[in-house]
Design an enzyme around this catalytic site. Structure first.
Site, PDB file in Angstrom:
ATOM      1  N   ASN A  53      -3.276  13.167  -3.857  1.00 26.14           N
ATOM      2  CA  ASN A  53      -4.449  13.591  -4.623  1.00 26.14           C
ATOM      3  C   ASN A  53      -4.973  14.944  -4.150  1.00 26.14           C
ATOM      4  O   ASN A  53      -5.324  15.810  -4.958  1.00 26.14           O
ATOM      5  CB  ASN A  53      -5.559  12.547  -4.499  1.00 26.14           C
ATOM      6  CG  ASN A  53      -5.326  11.350  -5.407  1.00 26.14           C
ATOM      7  OD1 ASN A  53      -4.694  11.468  -6.455  1.00 26.14           O
ATOM      8  ND2 ASN A  53      -5.826  10.188  -5.002  1.00 26.14           N
ATOM      9  N   HIS A  81      -5.657  14.639  -8.931  1.00 24.50           N
ATOM     10  CA  HIS A  81      -5.746  13.221  -9.289  1.00 24.50           C
ATOM     11  C   HIS A  81      -4.769  12.846 -10.407  1.00 24.50           C
ATOM     12  O   HIS A  81      -4.357  11.682 -10.500  1.00 24.50           O
ATOM     13  CB  HIS A  81      -7.175  12.875  -9.704  1.00 24.50           C
ATOM     14  CG  HIS A  81      -8.130  12.852  -8.546  1.00 24.50           C
ATOM     15  ND1 HIS A  81      -8.193  11.805  -7.661  1.00 24.50           N
ATOM     16  CD2 HIS A  81      -9.032  13.776  -8.113  1.00 24.50           C
ATOM     17  CE1 HIS A  81      -9.107  12.058  -6.740  1.00 24.50           C
ATOM     18  NE2 HIS A  81      -9.638  13.251  -6.988  1.00 24.50           N
ATOM     19  N   GLU A 106      -4.853   2.320  -4.099  1.00 22.86           N
ATOM     20  CA  GLU A 106      -3.397   2.406  -4.106  1.00 22.86           C
ATOM     21  C   GLU A 106      -2.757   1.129  -3.589  1.00 22.86           C
ATOM     22  O   GLU A 106      -1.593   1.132  -3.173  1.00 22.86           O
ATOM     23  CB  GLU A 106      -2.929   3.607  -3.275  1.00 22.86           C
ATOM     24  CG  GLU A 106      -3.240   3.538  -1.798  1.00 22.86           C
ATOM     25  CD  GLU A 106      -4.613   4.086  -1.420  1.00 22.86           C
ATOM     26  OE1 GLU A 106      -4.787   4.476  -0.252  1.00 22.86           O
ATOM     27  OE2 GLU A 106      -5.500   4.137  -2.295  1.00 22.86           O
ATOM     28  N   ASP A 121       0.844  -1.192   0.000  1.00 20.10           N
ATOM     29  CA  ASP A 121       0.000   0.000   0.000  1.00 20.10           C
ATOM     30  C   ASP A 121       0.884   1.249   0.000  1.00 20.10           C
ATOM     31  O   ASP A 121       1.843   1.336   0.780  1.00 20.10           O
ATOM     32  CB  ASP A 121      -0.908   0.008   1.233  1.00 20.10           C
ATOM     33  CG  ASP A 121      -1.898   1.161   1.214  1.00 20.10           C
ATOM     34  OD1 ASP A 121      -2.989   0.982   0.642  1.00 20.10           O
ATOM     35  OD2 ASP A 121      -1.562   2.225   1.765  1.00 20.10           O
ATOM     36  N   ASP A 179      -2.503   9.603 -10.283  1.00 21.92           N
ATOM     37  CA  ASP A 179      -2.451   8.574 -11.323  1.00 21.92           C
ATOM     38  C   ASP A 179      -1.020   8.347 -11.787  1.00 21.92           C
ATOM     39  O   ASP A 179      -0.594   7.204 -12.023  1.00 21.92           O
ATOM     40  CB  ASP A 179      -3.325   8.978 -12.510  1.00 21.92           C
ATOM     41  CG  ASP A 179      -4.807   8.935 -12.189  1.00 21.92           C
ATOM     42  OD1 ASP A 179      -5.175   8.351 -11.139  1.00 21.92           O
ATOM     43  OD2 ASP A 179      -5.602   9.489 -12.966  1.00 21.92           O
TER      44      ASP A 179
END
Length: 403
Positions: free
Chosen positions: A277, A282, A312, A269, A286
């Protein structure tokens, strides 16, 4: 031009072939409009259909016009059609374009028509043009073969997709040879305007249709592969998705039972991903996910399997790997992610990862239980400060990897 009632069967067949190619050209234009990925190849293949149809119609007119210039135009249209088909295939299969080779072929065609323009020269002209067309057909066969070999190494499919162009090349090669073996017959047929018989006309129509079907088949084959890949891969990162990883887990469980070897799982993770974010947007998030996904692929062994498990989170399956070996590998991954630069907006972002480790238990273990233990270990890693590795709670720990 004479009335339709005076047409020979070969002329009628070629006229119908022209209408067939016109409809197929419209189909390619519609395909290019609907499917952006094949737009440029589809435009080339629409041109292939139009030039093929034009060559068929040209032969219909040449039977009455009795002008060599009209017949030479038909040969030019046919060669141009083959070259357009080849260029479209190169675009479609993402192979290097070879426009110089096409230019050389057109120059040789023009030279042959200029050097042997009369009826008496018909054997040499037909032999040269047919030989050039034969070589072009073999070139098309090679392009298709290389694509199919890369996509799927199955002889049945490769034969099916290359057979039409191979047959076309064989017919053209035979025509070139017969032009030199029976020159008198070809000269008389050229003078009389009957060089295209009904059998020959129907053969050209069938070959043309076979080539068109091959092109449509290649498009369907490629789109089918893309759909299959999209169903099993995450669109953002390109990694396997959760559904595909479930299949891999099932296969690995069966293999572990059969071989008696262990395997382990890593639940990874990205720490504080929500802050990326919230602070940068975002798009930055990404980009971070894609960069970490690529990093994981590059730093895992070829036998390991990695998937985006959700958000994630990433899941890594380590075949034939014990818990201790998995912890060692996870430690190296955790450190490499910490050092990973992520360029964005003129600066290098940084991120860390927490990793949970679990090993498959041969006695009655399930995939859900394995993943639950890896997830619980991941929770411990995040709860105890993140940027570290923790193994499943039941594990006896050593070193800095502690429960």
């Amino acid at each position: 031009m004479s009335p339709l009632n005076d047409w020979q069967p070969a002329q009628i067949g070629l006229a119908m072939a022209f209408l067939q190619e016109l409809v197929i050209a419209l189909g390619w234009l519609a395909t290019g409009w609907l499917l952006k990925d094949v737009r440029r190849p589809a435009l080339h293949w629409a041109g292939f259909s139009l030039l093929s149809g034009g060559s068929f119609l040209n032969f219909v007119f040449s039977a009455h016009a009795q002008l060599e210039s009209v017949r030479l135009l038909g040969n030019t249209l046919f060669m141009g059609a083959l070259l357009l088909q080849a260029r479209g295939l190169l675009l479609f299969t993402r192979q290097p374009l070879q426009d110089r080779l096409s230019l050389v072929a057109l120059m040789l065609l023009t030279f042959a028509m200029w050097l042997w323009p009369s009826h008496a020269d018909a054997p040499w002209r037909v032999a040269t043009i047919s030989a050039l067309s034969c070589l072009c057909g073999l070139w098309i066969t090679r392009i298709i073969f290389r694509f199919m070999r890369h996509e799927i190494a199955h002889s049945r499919w490769m034969l099916m997709f290359t057979l039409p162009s191979l047959l076309g090349s064989a017919v053209l090669g035979h025509r070139a040879i017969m032009a030199l073996l029976e020159p008198e017959r070809l000269i008389q047929a050229s003078i009389a305007g009957t060089s295209i018989s009904l059998t020959t006309a129907m053969l050209w129509v069938l070959l043309s249709l076979s080539l068109e079907l091959t092109l449509f088949g290649l498009v369907i084959f490629k789109l089918g592969g893309q759909l299959r890949r999209a169903a099993r891969h995450d669109r953002l990162t390109g990694l396997l998705n959760r559904h595909a990883m479930d299949d891999v887990l099932s296969q690995e469980r069966q293999r572990a039972r059969r071989m008696g070897t262990p395997f382990s799982a890593l639940m990874i993770d990205i720490d504080h991903f929500k802050q990326v974010n919230d602070r940068l947007g975002h798009a930055a998030g990404d980009h971070t996910l894609r960069t970490v996904a690529q990093h994981l692929r590059q730093h895992l062994r070829t036998t390991d399997v990695v998937a985006r498990w959700g958000g994630e989170e990433f899941l890594v399956l380590l075949p034939a790997t014990s818990r201790a070996e998995a912890c060692h590998l996870a430690d190296k991954l955790c450190e490499s992610v910490r050092r990973l630069p992520i360029p964005w907006g003129g600066e290098d972002l940084s991120c860390t990862a927490s990793i949970g480790v679990a090993q498959w238990r041969p006695a009655g273990d399930t995939a859900d239980a394995l993943l639950a233990r890896a997830d619980q270990a991941l929770y411990c890693a995040k709860h105890e400060g993140r940027n570290q590795v923790r193994a499943e709670p039941t594990m006896v720990q050593t070193g800095h990897i502690a429960a």
